[in-house]
Design a protein around this motif. Structure first.
Motif, mmCIF file in Angstrom:
data_model
loop_
_atom_site.group_PDB
_atom_site.id
_atom_site.type_symbol
_atom_site.label_atom_id
_atom_site.label_comp_id
_atom_site.label_asym_id
_atom_site.label_seq_id
_atom_site.Cartn_x
_atom_site.Cartn_y
_atom_site.Cartn_z
ATOM 1 N N HIS A 264 -5.109 0.614 -4.638
ATOM 2 C CA HIS A 264 -6.347 0.282 -3.908
ATOM 3 C C HIS A 264 -6.241 0.710 -2.485
ATOM 4 N N CYS B 295 -4.041 -7.496 -4.016
ATOM 5 C CA CYS B 295 -3.487 -7.494 -5.413
ATOM 6 C C CYS B 295 -1.938 -7.814 -5.471
ATOM 7 N N CYS C 14 -0.540 0.207 -2.870
ATOM 8 C CA CYS C 14 -0.887 0.402 -4.380
ATOM 9 C C CYS C 14 -2.034 1.114 -4.397
HETATM 10 ZN ZN LIG Z 1 -3.896 -3.481 -4.434
#
Ligand SMILES: [Zn+2]
Length: 180
Positions: free
Chosen positions: A125, A116, A123
């Protein structure tokens, strides 16, 4: 049922490396990461010594981290696992590893990557992947060891099962004279 994170000493250590950023200031990515992990958005989670990878909401995530320094393997080998279920580890081993080696790597030793475009070092994720990893560790504490040792110890068979070949027939079938 809503899965919890960090139900064991081993999983809790990994949760702490996720939530440590929230100590100084709230991290808005944390609630989102928990939500992603709870609703099963972390898929294909794979682990190997020094690395975890997964796919989260269409993004590929990997987190690398250092293995334990020499000496940790000896502590693991010495651990008393008698009476524990397969894949479980005694909390006492966690207490012995924590001061010198730690259980999970601190954030500054983690090397996260994600496809991303978020510019934050970790992040949502990446954080979701670590939450999901903590759940796996809760389910099978031995994973916490496999993540940090190049050559994890092979789980020993339960002590009450002795292979037949190890029994000495001479001692097993005693003659009536020996009993007298
Ligand atoms: Zn990410």
């Amino acid at each position: 049922m809503i899965p919890t994170f960090g139900a064991t000493a081993w999983g809790a250590a990994w949760v702490r490396t996720v939530e440590t950023t929230a100590i100084s200031r709230p991290d808005p990515a944390l609630p989102r990461a928990r939500s992603l992990a709870r609703k099963g958005a972390v898929t294909g989670l794979t682990t190997e010594p020094g690395r975890v990878s997964a796919e989260v909401a269409g993004h590929r995530v990997a987190v690398g981290f250092p293995l334990w320094e020499p000496g940790a393997d000896r502590l693991v080998a010495e651990a008393d696992t008698a009476g524990l279920a397969a894949g479980d580890l005694p909390d006492e081993l966690a207490d012995r590893l924590r001061p010198e080696h730690g259980i999970a790597p601190p954030p500054d030793q983690q090397h996260p990557t994600c496809t991303c475009r978020t510019r934050a070092p970790r992040c949502a994720h990446v954080l979701a992947t670590l939450y999901a990893l903590a759940q796996h560790v809760d389910e099978r504490p031995l994973l916490a060891v496999e993540l940090r040792l190049a050559h994890p110890p092979v789980a020993a068979p339960p002590p009450d099962r002795i292979p037949l070949a190890d029994l000495d027939p001479a001692g097993f079938y005693r003659s009536p004279a020996a009993l007298g």
